[in-house]
Scaffold this active site. Sequence first.
Site, PDB file in Angstrom:
ATOM      1  N   ASP A  36     -21.817  29.611  83.243  1.00 13.50           N
ATOM      2  CA  ASP A  36     -20.792  30.424  83.234  1.00 13.50           C
ATOM      3  C   ASP A  36     -20.150  30.561  82.121  1.00 13.50           C
ATOM      4  O   ASP A  36     -19.977  29.259  81.332  1.00 13.50           O
ATOM      5  CB  ASP A  36     -20.001  30.155  84.555  1.00 13.50           C
ATOM      6  CG  ASP A  36     -18.846  31.360  84.585  1.00 13.50           C
ATOM      7  OD1 ASP A  36     -18.987  32.349  84.228  1.00 13.50           O
ATOM      8  OD2 ASP A  36     -17.763  30.959  85.362  1.00 13.50           O
ATOM      9  N   ASN A  84     -22.944  40.032  90.931  1.00 12.53           N
ATOM     10  CA  ASN A  84     -22.762  40.568  89.502  1.00 12.53           C
ATOM     11  C   ASN A  84     -23.162  42.043  89.241  1.00 12.53           C
ATOM     12  O   ASN A  84     -22.644  42.532  88.597  1.00 12.53           O
ATOM     13  CB  ASN A  84     -23.765  39.613  88.654  1.00 12.53           C
ATOM     14  CG  ASN A  84     -23.242  38.284  88.578  1.00 12.53           C
ATOM     15  OD1 ASN A  84     -23.745  37.253  88.229  1.00 12.53           O
ATOM     16  ND2 ASN A  84     -21.688  38.158  88.252  1.00 12.53           N
TER      17      ASN A  84
HETATM   18  C1  IPE Z   1     -21.340  32.928  88.815  1.00 11.76           C
HETATM   19  O1  IPE Z   1     -20.598  33.223  87.645  1.00 11.76           O
HETATM   20  C2  IPE Z   1     -22.772  33.581  88.540  1.00 11.76           C
HETATM   21  C3  IPE Z   1     -23.370  33.117  87.224  1.00 11.76           C
HETATM   22  C4  IPE Z   1     -23.290  32.451  86.584  1.00 11.76           C
HETATM   23  C5  IPE Z   1     -24.765  33.973  87.209  1.00 11.76           C
HETATM   24  P1  IPE Z   1     -19.461  34.332  87.927  1.00 11.76           P
HETATM   25  O2  IPE Z   1     -18.694  34.629  86.781  1.00 11.76           O
HETATM   26  O3  IPE Z   1     -20.208  35.674  88.439  1.00 11.76           O
HETATM   27  O4  IPE Z   1     -18.628  33.609  89.118  1.00 11.76           O
HETATM   28  P2  IPE Z   1     -17.073  34.119  89.493  1.00 11.76           P
HETATM   29  O5  IPE Z   1     -17.016  35.668  89.468  1.00 11.76           O
HETATM   30  O6  IPE Z   1     -16.245  33.400  88.364  1.00 11.76           O
HETATM   31  O7  IPE Z   1     -16.721  33.188  90.863  1.00 11.76           O
HETATM   32  C1  IPE Z   2     -22.035  33.986  82.957  1.00 13.90           C
HETATM   33  O1  IPE Z   2     -20.940  34.309  82.062  1.00 13.90           O
HETATM   34  C2  IPE Z   2     -22.927  35.120  83.042  1.00 13.90           C
HETATM   35  C3  IPE Z   2     -23.109  35.701  84.190  1.00 13.90           C
HETATM   36  C4  IPE Z   2     -22.161  35.835  85.289  1.00 13.90           C
HETATM   37  C5  IPE Z   2     -24.295  36.679  84.456  1.00 13.90           C
HETATM   38  P1  IPE Z   2     -19.863  35.369  82.513  1.00 13.90           P
HETATM   39  O2  IPE Z   2     -20.094  36.783  82.101  1.00 13.90           O
HETATM   40  O3  IPE Z   2     -19.282  35.290  83.956  1.00 13.90           O
HETATM   41  O4  IPE Z   2     -18.682  34.862  81.596  1.00 13.90           O
HETATM   42  P2  IPE Z   2     -17.145  34.790  81.836  1.00 13.90           P
HETATM   43  O5  IPE Z   2     -16.871  33.982  83.023  1.00 13.90           O
HETATM   44  O6  IPE Z   2     -16.554  36.117  82.012  1.00 13.90           O
HETATM   45  O7  IPE Z   2     -16.458  34.001  80.680  1.00 13.90           O
HETATM   46 MG    MG Z   3     -17.703  34.138  85.014  1.00 11.95          MG
END
Ligand code: IPE
Ligand code: IPE
Ligand code: MG
Length: 262
Positions: A36, A84
């Site tokens: 993340d 997602n």
């Molecule tokens: C969790 O991250 C899922 C992945 C890293 C694939 P998210 O960014 O989707 O999670 P939340 O929304 O912060 O809980």
């Molecule tokens: C994790 O990074 C990747 C996925 C969830 C697919 P994010 O896209 O959630 O990155 P932040 O949390 O917005 O920084």
């Molecule tokens: Mg995220």
Amino acid sequence: MSSNEEARFSLFSKKKTQKIDKADLKIPVHLAVIMDGNGRWAKKRMLPRSAGHRAGADNLKNLCKNCGHYGIKYVTVYAFSTENWSRPESEVHTLMELFVEYFDRYDPELEQEGIRVRFTGDIKSLPENIQAVCKRAEEGSKHRTRMTLIVAFNYGGRREIVQAAQKLAQQVKEGKIKEEEITEELFAQNLYLPDVPDPDLIIRPSGEERTSNFLVWEGAYSELWFSDVLWPDFGMKELTEALEAYTKRDRRFGGLTKEKKE
Ligand code: IPE
Ligand code: IPE
Ligand code: MG
């Protein structure tokens, strides 16, 4: 303080500050990582979110190398959750494209590191071309034994549990099993990867302290470790810190610590 208490206190403070020798690190059999922070990594650099996802995907290569260095046998990474899909279509498209590119591009490196690739998640609901990528990567890496990389894609812990319940209900309906034969063991056998041991340690970079529907069943007794570093910057230093913290954990599984047992 009595001398006994003093001795105990100094032991305690030593334990807190002592640096752990590399040779004394406790190595988890199964490490899971929530990748993340890609979006925030890009934002900090005034780049589009897609650049963050690209940097994040690149960093998976480093994680594999670093985990190989420590002799970790299973590494599960959370790459795309069932939630997602709620992101803008263009971002979902970028993530799917990156997924399709990744395994062909890095296969020589994965081969060199002896890494077998498997997938966990609701793979059957993904578009055909993505399913084909999964099949190709799994088939082509089956013979590798040094480490198994498990990519959680279209993964949701709750969905995994619901699908296991559906499979069991079907078996009851067909008369293959009796309702009262459903135990925790049988339930676990109906999850996505029943042969993989539960994760010992779950790491989440990016500063968020939640598991976001990751390994809900399997992670019941996992140790958790959170870091403020964003996923694309998560390297050997951070992994080592996590392993040092894990080494100091007392995993009781509801029981008592070894010294207190008798
Ligand atoms: C969790 O991250 C899922 C992945 C890293 C694939 P998210 O960014 O989707 O999670 P939340 O929304 O912060 O809980
Ligand atoms: C994790 O990074 C990747 C996925 C969830 C697919 P994010 O896209 O959630 O990155 P932040 O949390 O917005 O920084
Ligand atoms: Mg995220």
